[in-house]
Design an enzyme around this catalytic site. Sequence first.
Site, PDB file in Angstrom:
ATOM      1  N   GLU A 194      25.799  79.361 -30.063  1.00 37.40           N
ATOM      2  CA  GLU A 194      26.340  78.854 -28.802  1.00 37.40           C
ATOM      3  C   GLU A 194      26.578  79.911 -27.725  1.00 37.40           C
ATOM      4  O   GLU A 194      27.645  79.952 -27.104  1.00 37.40           O
ATOM      5  CB  GLU A 194      27.640  78.063 -29.064  1.00 37.40           C
ATOM      6  CG  GLU A 194      27.422  76.859 -29.971  1.00 37.40           C
ATOM      7  CD  GLU A 194      28.611  75.899 -29.990  1.00 37.40           C
ATOM      8  OE1 GLU A 194      29.717  76.317 -29.599  1.00 37.40           O
ATOM      9  OE2 GLU A 194      28.416  74.742 -30.395  1.00 37.40           O
ATOM     10  N   ASN A 218      24.043  72.003 -31.453  1.00 38.39           N
ATOM     11  CA  ASN A 218      25.375  71.552 -31.867  1.00 38.39           C
ATOM     12  C   ASN A 218      25.825  70.490 -30.870  1.00 38.39           C
ATOM     13  O   ASN A 218      25.940  70.782 -29.680  1.00 38.39           O
ATOM     14  CB  ASN A 218      26.391  72.711 -31.813  1.00 38.39           C
ATOM     15  CG  ASN A 218      26.084  73.798 -32.825  1.00 38.39           C
ATOM     16  OD1 ASN A 218      25.249  73.628 -33.705  1.00 38.39           O
ATOM     17  ND2 ASN A 218      26.780  74.925 -32.713  1.00 38.39           N
ATOM     18  N   GLU A 231      25.152  71.307 -35.857  1.00 37.81           N
ATOM     19  CA  GLU A 231      26.558  70.886 -35.948  1.00 37.81           C
ATOM     20  C   GLU A 231      26.694  69.494 -35.377  1.00 37.81           C
ATOM     21  O   GLU A 231      26.210  69.217 -34.274  1.00 37.81           O
ATOM     22  CB  GLU A 231      27.493  71.819 -35.147  1.00 37.81           C
ATOM     23  CG  GLU A 231      27.684  73.185 -35.752  1.00 37.81           C
ATOM     24  CD  GLU A 231      28.683  74.058 -34.983  1.00 37.81           C
ATOM     25  OE1 GLU A 231      29.564  73.503 -34.282  1.00 37.81           O
ATOM     26  OE2 GLU A 231      28.567  75.287 -35.069  1.00 37.81           O
TER      27      GLU A 231
HETATM   28  C1  BDP Z   1      31.350  74.597 -31.990  1.00 31.71           C
HETATM   29  C2  BDP Z   1      31.359  75.897 -32.757  1.00 31.71           C
HETATM   30  C3  BDP Z   1      32.120  75.837 -34.066  1.00 31.71           C
HETATM   31  C4  BDP Z   1      33.410  75.089 -33.871  1.00 31.71           C
HETATM   32  C5  BDP Z   1      33.061  73.683 -33.454  1.00 31.71           C
HETATM   33  C6  BDP Z   1      34.303  72.799 -33.296  1.00 31.71           C
HETATM   34  O1  BDP Z   1      30.032  76.353 -32.994  1.00 31.71           O
HETATM   35  O2  BDP Z   1      32.350  77.145 -34.530  1.00 31.71           O
HETATM   36  O3  BDP Z   1      34.221  75.111 -35.000  1.00 31.71           O
HETATM   37  O4  BDP Z   1      32.406  73.726 -32.228  1.00 31.71           O
HETATM   38  O5  BDP Z   1      34.811  72.695 -32.195  1.00 31.71           O
HETATM   39  O6  BDP Z   1      31.511  74.906 -30.662  1.00 31.71           O
HETATM   40  O7  BDP Z   1      34.742  72.229 -34.291  1.00 31.71           O
END
Ligand code: BDP
Length: 607
Positions: free
Chosen positions: A415, A468, A506
């Site tokens: 990111e 993500n 993600e």
């Molecule tokens: C993303 C990140 C991750 C965070 C996740 C979150 O890559 O490390 O833990 O969001 O917000 O931005 O849970």
Amino acid sequence: MLKPQNSPTRELVNLDGLYAFRVDHEGSGHAEKWFAERLSTELEMGVPGSYNDVFTEPEIRDHVGWVWYQREIRIPRGWNGQRVNLRLDSATHEGNVYVNDTLVVSHVGGYMPFGADITDLVTAGETFRLTIAVNNTLTQATIPPGKVEAGANGRDKQTYLHDFYNYSGLHRSLWLYSTPETTLDDVTIVTDFAGTAGTVDYTLELAGATGTEEVRLTVLDADDNEVAAGTGTSGRLDIPNVTLWKPGAGYLYRLLVEIHRAGELVDSYTENFGVRTVAVDGNRFLINGEPFKFTGFGMHEDHITIGKAHNNTLMVADFNLLAWTGANSFRTSHYPYAEEVMDYADRHGLVVINETAAVGLNNMFGAVFGGGPTPTYAEGAVDAATAANHRQAIEELIRRDKNRPSVAIWSIANEPNAQEEGARAYFEPLATLARELDPTRPIGYVNVMFDTPDKSTIDDLFDVLMLNRYYGWYLQTGDLEAAEQALEAELRAWEAKHGKPMIMTEYGADTMAGNHSMVSAPWSEEYQADFLRMYHRVFDRVESMVGEHVWNFADFQTSVGIMRVDGNKKGVFTRDRKPKAAAFVLRERWSQNAESLERELVQSLRA
Ligand code: BDP
């Protein structure tokens, strides 16, 4: 640096255990030469371990700066005439290592091994004082970056643009090992196959060679049969009737390297490898020429009490949960994991997206974590100093893990800001570097939700697109119908722009285990399950989607903030590894996959 091992010419002593431990509250330890005498402290700390959750004092838990470890070590009596070496599997994030009064090595970067040849400072059979100073400070130049400010309580306060807690200390094993004067320093293995014929291209680097050495290579299969042999420091070995390394069936061969001089064996080292290929073809991701779909998780090295320490038993338990869900892969979010984790993945056929610790190169998160957005690529923010450490992070990761069959993709950042001016200038040389260091594996970076297809400027530099996305959580919270439309629209826009394979690295929703809701409200187990089902419907409609990694495997600790309740709760398992309802959704979807992998394994064993 090769992983140390026992061999006919090398010996290995593990240095894990209890160390005297002192927190350098004033930052005076180096000036006062704490390494030069017995550490004045009553505290002890276990290695491996993060110290943060082990002590009761907030001054220790949230200490910013140096801590000191010390122990007496005896060099084995029989090591006369051998080189004596130290190796730390990691020191998070910076380590200074002293042998008695002498600084033998310094290393920056919290997730990589480093070490020193200490032969001239020690004597076989005698003891020396090992002192290790470890610093957990994150600055704009470090990978990952962070900021230190003066706290109102008079102590420094560390902030950073990633959510996982900045666990600190010696998280992995420490080793003392002997090597011969003439030794194998590095080995690079690249495999290929055509039909049933496997090939192994190898290049060796020797240290302390006189030029009169003869190098012999033997390839052993999993039953210790010799299947190929050769000589010389580089060349090609052929394996007839090769057994491929496959997802779910991690067949490993061993390359035995023996250095001889005047008829005598001077060094012997064994490197594991698997014969397999990885490639991108249009919008497909191929392993051994066959389309592969990633199922699994973004993970963290995170456990109760020990923090980011590696522990073999907890690791095996986590891998068993992964297998139970039917996961065939994982991402080492957001830093390289312990080598034992990678060894396990190699042996068991798990496919790994291997990530550097470059997380939080994005000042847009200022708006999320407090402080307001400021430019990312600017002097004093992500600048030349950051880039230099980022280069080092890529070089060290590829050097450490280049021979691992499990590694299918190098992820060079999580990111980062990919839309601001400066992003392309920053990432182009890093992508080129990764390709030069390893022309055999696809490379990628993980794209953040702000950098939609119309905004992102760096995607063409990479082979796969890793996304993500949090539609239904950070956006359209609680409205899965709206989220479904938005997610599909964006994936289709990417498909049109990019045309390469896409992996959702993600997707997830914070969920309090035990919180239930008839109407599937956010934070309930029902909502997390529905959220995942919705994403899966969309993935199944978009052809270029070749992977789904849920965020996160388990709940994990974070820094404090209004977005987190005792940590990030997007785990499919709780922090103590109990399943939430979502775990069963994944098992149901992925177990079909697990069954077919099992069938394949049985077939390959029968063959
Ligand atoms: C993303 C990140 C991750 C965070 C996740 C979150 O890559 O490390 O833990 O969001 O917000 O931005 O849970």
